[in-house]
Write an enzyme that holds these catalytic residues in place. Structure first.
Site, PDB file in Angstrom:
ATOM      1  N   GLY A  14     -15.978  62.105 -11.510  1.00  0.00           N
ATOM      2  CA  GLY A  14     -14.864  62.093 -10.560  1.00  0.00           C
ATOM      3  C   GLY A  14     -13.656  62.886 -11.035  1.00  0.00           C
ATOM      4  N   THR A  16     -11.875  66.947 -10.900  1.00  0.00           N
ATOM      5  CA  THR A  16     -11.598  67.837  -9.765  1.00  0.00           C
ATOM      6  C   THR A  16     -12.900  68.181  -9.047  1.00  0.00           C
ATOM      7  OG1 THR A  16      -9.867  68.771 -11.158  1.00  0.00           O
ATOM      8  CG2 THR A  16     -10.321  69.916  -9.114  1.00  0.00           C
ATOM      9  N   ALA A  17     -13.960  68.445  -9.831  1.00  0.00           N
ATOM     10  CA  ALA A  17     -15.234  68.847  -9.212  1.00  0.00           C
ATOM     11  C   ALA A  17     -15.810  67.705  -8.379  1.00  0.00           C
ATOM     12  CB  ALA A  17     -16.226  69.274 -10.290  1.00  0.00           C
ATOM     13  N   GLU A  51      -4.695  73.785 -13.666  1.00  0.00           N
ATOM     14  CA  GLU A  51      -3.538  73.651 -12.782  1.00  0.00           C
ATOM     15  C   GLU A  51      -3.237  74.893 -11.967  1.00  0.00           C
ATOM     16  OE1 GLU A  51      -0.662  72.333 -15.781  1.00  0.00           O
ATOM     17  OE2 GLU A  51      -1.130  70.297 -15.143  1.00  0.00           O
ATOM     18  N   ALA A  52      -3.931  75.987 -12.258  1.00  0.00           N
ATOM     19  CA  ALA A  52      -3.639  77.224 -11.520  1.00  0.00           C
ATOM     20  C   ALA A  52      -4.835  77.591 -10.658  1.00  0.00           C
ATOM     21  CB  ALA A  52      -3.331  78.355 -12.491  1.00  0.00           C
ATOM     22  N   LYS A  80       1.922  80.051  -6.245  1.00  0.00           N
ATOM     23  CA  LYS A  80       1.537  81.047  -7.260  1.00  0.00           C
ATOM     24  C   LYS A  80       1.264  82.370  -6.554  1.00  0.00           C
ATOM     25  CE  LYS A  80      -2.239  82.269 -10.342  1.00  0.00           C
ATOM     26  NZ  LYS A  80      -3.559  81.918 -10.874  1.00  0.00           N
ATOM     27  N   THR A 345     -10.317  80.685 -12.453  1.00  0.00           N
ATOM     28  CA  THR A 345     -11.457  80.796 -11.544  1.00  0.00           C
ATOM     29  C   THR A 345     -12.305  79.536 -11.462  1.00  0.00           C
ATOM     30  OG1 THR A 345     -12.571  81.856 -13.403  1.00  0.00           O
ATOM     31  CG2 THR A 345     -11.740  83.279 -11.655  1.00  0.00           C
ATOM     32  N   ILE A 347     -11.672  76.224 -10.690  1.00  0.00           N
ATOM     33  CA  ILE A 347     -11.572  75.406  -9.475  1.00  0.00           C
ATOM     34  C   ILE A 347     -12.165  76.194  -8.309  1.00  0.00           C
ATOM     35  CG2 ILE A 347      -9.950  74.328  -7.830  1.00  0.00           C
ATOM     36  CD1 ILE A 347      -8.223  73.591 -10.283  1.00  0.00           C
TER      37      ILE A 347
HETATM   38  P1  FAD Z   1     -14.030  66.664 -15.740  1.00  0.00           P
HETATM   39  O1  FAD Z   1     -12.612  66.755 -15.341  1.00  0.00           O
HETATM   40  O2  FAD Z   1     -14.322  66.584 -17.206  1.00  0.00           O
HETATM   41  O3  FAD Z   1     -14.642  65.397 -15.022  1.00  0.00           O
HETATM   42  C1  FAD Z   1     -15.837  64.803 -15.455  1.00  0.00           C
HETATM   43  C2  FAD Z   1     -16.030  63.485 -14.750  1.00  0.00           C
HETATM   44  O4  FAD Z   1     -17.291  62.962 -15.133  1.00  0.00           O
HETATM   45  C3  FAD Z   1     -14.986  62.440 -15.113  1.00  0.00           C
HETATM   46  O5  FAD Z   1     -14.653  61.687 -13.980  1.00  0.00           O
HETATM   47  C4  FAD Z   1     -15.716  61.553 -16.110  1.00  0.00           C
HETATM   48  O6  FAD Z   1     -15.226  60.251 -16.121  1.00  0.00           O
HETATM   49  C5  FAD Z   1     -17.127  61.618 -15.539  1.00  0.00           C
HETATM   50  N1  FAD Z   1     -18.154  61.287 -16.517  1.00  0.00           N
HETATM   51  C6  FAD Z   1     -18.587  62.018 -17.571  1.00  0.00           C
HETATM   52  N2  FAD Z   1     -19.529  61.339 -18.245  1.00  0.00           N
HETATM   53  C7  FAD Z   1     -19.702  60.161 -17.596  1.00  0.00           C
HETATM   54  C8  FAD Z   1     -20.514  59.025 -17.818  1.00  0.00           C
HETATM   55  N3  FAD Z   1     -21.350  58.934 -18.858  1.00  0.00           N
HETATM   56  N4  FAD Z   1     -20.412  57.983 -16.954  1.00  0.00           N
HETATM   57  C9  FAD Z   1     -19.570  58.030 -15.887  1.00  0.00           C
HETATM   58  N5  FAD Z   1     -18.765  59.088 -15.634  1.00  0.00           N
HETATM   59  C10 FAD Z   1     -18.839  60.129 -16.489  1.00  0.00           C
HETATM   60  N6  FAD Z   1      -9.495  75.708 -13.811  1.00  0.00           N
HETATM   61  C11 FAD Z   1      -8.740  76.358 -12.917  1.00  0.00           C
HETATM   62  O7  FAD Z   1      -9.198  76.608 -11.798  1.00  0.00           O
HETATM   63  N7  FAD Z   1      -7.479  76.733 -13.238  1.00  0.00           N
HETATM   64  C12 FAD Z   1      -6.946  76.544 -14.466  1.00  0.00           C
HETATM   65  O8  FAD Z   1      -5.791  76.879 -14.692  1.00  0.00           O
HETATM   66  C13 FAD Z   1      -7.758  75.934 -15.442  1.00  0.00           C
HETATM   67  N8  FAD Z   1      -7.309  75.749 -16.714  1.00  0.00           N
HETATM   68  C14 FAD Z   1      -8.151  75.201 -17.634  1.00  0.00           C
HETATM   69  C15 FAD Z   1      -7.761  75.145 -18.977  1.00  0.00           C
HETATM   70  C16 FAD Z   1      -8.633  74.655 -19.937  1.00  0.00           C
HETATM   71  C17 FAD Z   1      -8.230  74.645 -21.369  1.00  0.00           C
HETATM   72  C18 FAD Z   1      -9.896  74.158 -19.548  1.00  0.00           C
HETATM   73  C19 FAD Z   1     -10.838  73.584 -20.574  1.00  0.00           C
HETATM   74  C20 FAD Z   1     -10.270  74.186 -18.224  1.00  0.00           C
HETATM   75  C21 FAD Z   1      -9.427  74.734 -17.265  1.00  0.00           C
HETATM   76  N9  FAD Z   1      -9.828  74.844 -15.950  1.00  0.00           N
HETATM   77  C22 FAD Z   1      -9.048  75.487 -15.056  1.00  0.00           C
HETATM   78  C23 FAD Z   1     -11.086  74.266 -15.505  1.00  0.00           C
HETATM   79  C24 FAD Z   1     -10.812  72.960 -14.782  1.00  0.00           C
HETATM   80  O9  FAD Z   1     -10.143  72.084 -15.655  1.00  0.00           O
HETATM   81  C25 FAD Z   1     -12.103  72.343 -14.307  1.00  0.00           C
HETATM   82  O10 FAD Z   1     -12.842  73.279 -13.589  1.00  0.00           O
HETATM   83  C26 FAD Z   1     -11.839  71.190 -13.390  1.00  0.00           C
HETATM   84  O11 FAD Z   1     -10.925  70.297 -13.938  1.00  0.00           O
HETATM   85  C27 FAD Z   1     -13.117  70.473 -13.074  1.00  0.00           C
HETATM   86  O12 FAD Z   1     -13.552  69.695 -14.131  1.00  0.00           O
HETATM   87  P2  FAD Z   1     -14.790  68.752 -13.870  1.00  0.00           P
HETATM   88  O13 FAD Z   1     -14.469  67.880 -12.723  1.00  0.00           O
HETATM   89  O14 FAD Z   1     -16.008  69.602 -13.796  1.00  0.00           O
HETATM   90  O15 FAD Z   1     -14.909  67.906 -15.202  1.00  0.00           O
END
Ligand code: FAD
Length: 500
Positions: A14, A16-17, A51-52, A80, A345, A347
């Site tokens: 849960g 952003t993705a 955040e961007a 932005k 890229t 998000i």
């Molecule tokens: P996460 O945010 O890690 O979410 C994972 C989810 O899975 C969480 O809810 C967690 O609780 C759940 N989960 C994992 N394991 C389990 C389990 N065993 N049981 C139950 N739940 C579980 N993107 C941009 O577009 N712009 C930016 O400026 C940007 N800056 C970034 C800077 C950095 C340094 C990094 C590392 C990333 C950046 N990103 C950016 C990428 C962006 O952060 C991600 O694409 C976005 O937050 C999506 O993350 P996610 O939802 O895939 O993963």
């Protein structure tokens, strides 16, 4: 094709993705009886950065029917207009990579070819991009929908608090029937014969079954990687940054700029992303060149205000999943891959993944042909973004540290080398249907980092010089006047996002 109809989807994770996926599925498919469940663990939390964004996010929010000021208030967003790159081509140099296009083609000849011939008197190419002109003046106004107006050429995206965006989309999704389950998944159950995933099992024994699963578990890749064992391509040889340290600070310094700032450092680069209530900062670096303490010290020494939270250290492997979709599991977000955050890229790739998934949604069971198409499109799109991001690191004249010496001399993918060469010779740039970044984006970075074509298109010589001069000066004056007339960005945000 499997004969299993898809009546229920489990979104695993849960961040952003996860919430972008759940919101889009709920908006488009829940009315047709699709049951959507999302499992997330507060104890594990989210990656906490991101955040961007880039302009297509407007289409995603519009598809959901989200009101812009409401969304901006809820996520503490600012506008932005692009990215300001500091010290990339060489220390002391600054350029903008704005959204939007440069100039207007003249008699069917590309604007940058005309600009190249007249560069000495035409001034910087950024003077012909309204979005950049506004960014440089820290101004903002909404684009005019009338395509005959110069204001129609302004393009924008947002800086926002990604945690607040996920929360906002959670409310949106729950109102549309998405069921959220809190808990930590300990096991993934697969069918012994087909290998298809049947359920995720929480550590307390609860079993969440589904016909189809979207893996949004972030870098863990709990289902696509750990259970289905889909390999991950490592791009570390081209993109050595594999760590980041992020921290918020009070709004200070330049305040609410309508652009992200990316400052090159000795072993990586630092971001500055202004939100309404704080500035997001981070240093993305290569652990082969800089250690964690030095990265943190560098970051703390370069903040605009007092820190608002504790530093958040992150590790990642730049690259992508060999296949984003395998059997009845589609990975979206960091579980599918991560290039590095330089061009914001990630998000967008969530949005692109969700959009493709909706287009190919396996209502009547998964079809290998459609899985293949999803994977092919995803790989092509990500590989083109990869090339664009590598360009920023490779096209540099910096040689002050091992990090920059490595990057400027490394061998880059052939697809990138070809584009760079074609441009350096005669300013040629040919599109591929998978490009997220188009000619104006490449122009901004190539020219910004000092790659000026040796020659211009000979067709430019057929244009009457006096007329060209006149049109260039008319256009740059019009753009400057239009940008000057816009309100200050911070004032615009305060007014636009003020109490409803
Ligand atoms: P996460 O945010 O890690 O979410 C994972 C989810 O899975 C969480 O809810 C967690 O609780 C759940 N989960 C994992 N394991 C389990 C389990 N065993 N049981 C139950 N739940 C579980 N993107 C941009 O577009 N712009 C930016 O400026 C940007 N800056 C970034 C800077 C950095 C340094 C990094 C590392 C990333 C950046 N990103 C950016 C990428 C962006 O952060 C991600 O694409 C976005 O937050 C999506 O993350 P996610 O939802 O895939 O993963």
């Amino acid at each position: 094709m499997s004969d299993q109809r898809v009546r229920s989807v489990v979104v695993v994770g849960g961040g952003t993705a996860g919430w972008m996926t759940a919101a889009a599925l709920a908006k488009t498919l829940s009315a047709q009886g699709l049951k959507i469940t999302l499992v997330e663990s507060e104890a594990i939390g989210t990656v906490g950065v991101g955040e961007a964004t880039i302009p297509p996010i407007l289409t995603f929010n519009a598809m959901l029917g989200i009101d812009e000021p409401t969304f901006m208030r809820a996520t503490k967003a600012s506008f932005k207009l692009g990215i300001e790159f500091v010290d990339w081509g060489a220390v002391g140099e600054t350029y903008h990579h704005p959204f939007g296009t440069f100039g207007l083609d003249l008699e069917g000849i590309k604007f940058h070819q005309v600009w190249r011939k007249f560069a000495d008197l035409a001034g910087p190419i950024g003077d012909y991009n309204l979005t950049e002109a506004a960014a440089r003046r820290w101004r903002f106004a909404l684009p005019d929908p009338d395509p005959s107006k110069v204001m129609s050429s302004l393009r924008y995206a947002y800086h926002f608090d990604a945690g607040l965006y996920a929360r906002f989309l959670r409310g949106f999704s729950e109102q549309r029937g998405v069921v959220r389950i809190e808990g930590r998944i300990g096991r993934v159950d697969q069918n012994a014969g087909t290998g298809f995933v049947e359920a995720v099992v929480l550590e307390d024994g609860r079993r969440v079954e589904g016909d189809f699963f979207v893996d949004c578990t972030g870098f863990r890749g709990l289902v696509i990687g750990q259970a289905l064992k889909v390999p991950y391509q490592d791009w570390g040889r081209w993109l050595p940054n594999n760590r980041a340290v992020a921290i918020g600070c009070q709004l200070g310094g330049d305040g609410l700029t309508p652009f992200t700032r990316a400052t090159a450092r000795e072993g990586g680069w630092q971001w500055r992303i202004p939100l309404q209530h704080r500035i997001g900062n981070g240093y993305v670096y290569s652990s082969h060149h800089v250690d964690d303490q030095r990265a943190l010290d560098t970051l703390l020494a370069n903040l605009d205000g007092a820190p608002t939270d504790e530093p958040n250290f992150l590790r990642f492997t730049p690259g992508r999943r060999e296949r984003a979709w395998e059997k009845n599991v589609c990975s979206i977000g960091l579980s599918a891959g991560f290039i590095e955050p330089l061009e914001s890229t990630s998000i967008h790739m969530i949005q692109a993944g969700v959009t493709k998934l909706l287009a190919l949604f396996p209502r009547n069971g998964v079809d290998p042909l459609e899985i293949d198409e999803y994977n092919r499109l995803t790989a092509e799109q990500v590989d083109r973004i990869r090339d664009f991001v590598i360009l920023h690191f490779h096209a540099t004249r910096r040689d002050d540290t091992d990090y920059w010496r490595y990057l400027s001399s490394m061998t880059v993918p052939d697809s990138l080398a070809r584009r760079m060469e074609l441009f350096a010779h005669r300013g040629r740039w040919f599109p591929s249907e998978y490009d997220l970044f188009h000619e104006p984006n490449w122009l901004a970075v190539l020219l910004g980092q000092g790659i000026v074509p040796e020659e211009w298109d000979p067709l430019v010589d057929s244009l009457p010089e006096d007329q060209v001069r006149q049109r260039l000066s008319h256009l740059s004056a019009l753009i400057a006047r239009t940008a000057e007339a816009m309100p200050d960005h911070a004032e615009f945000v305060a007014r636009y996002c003020g109490a409803p």
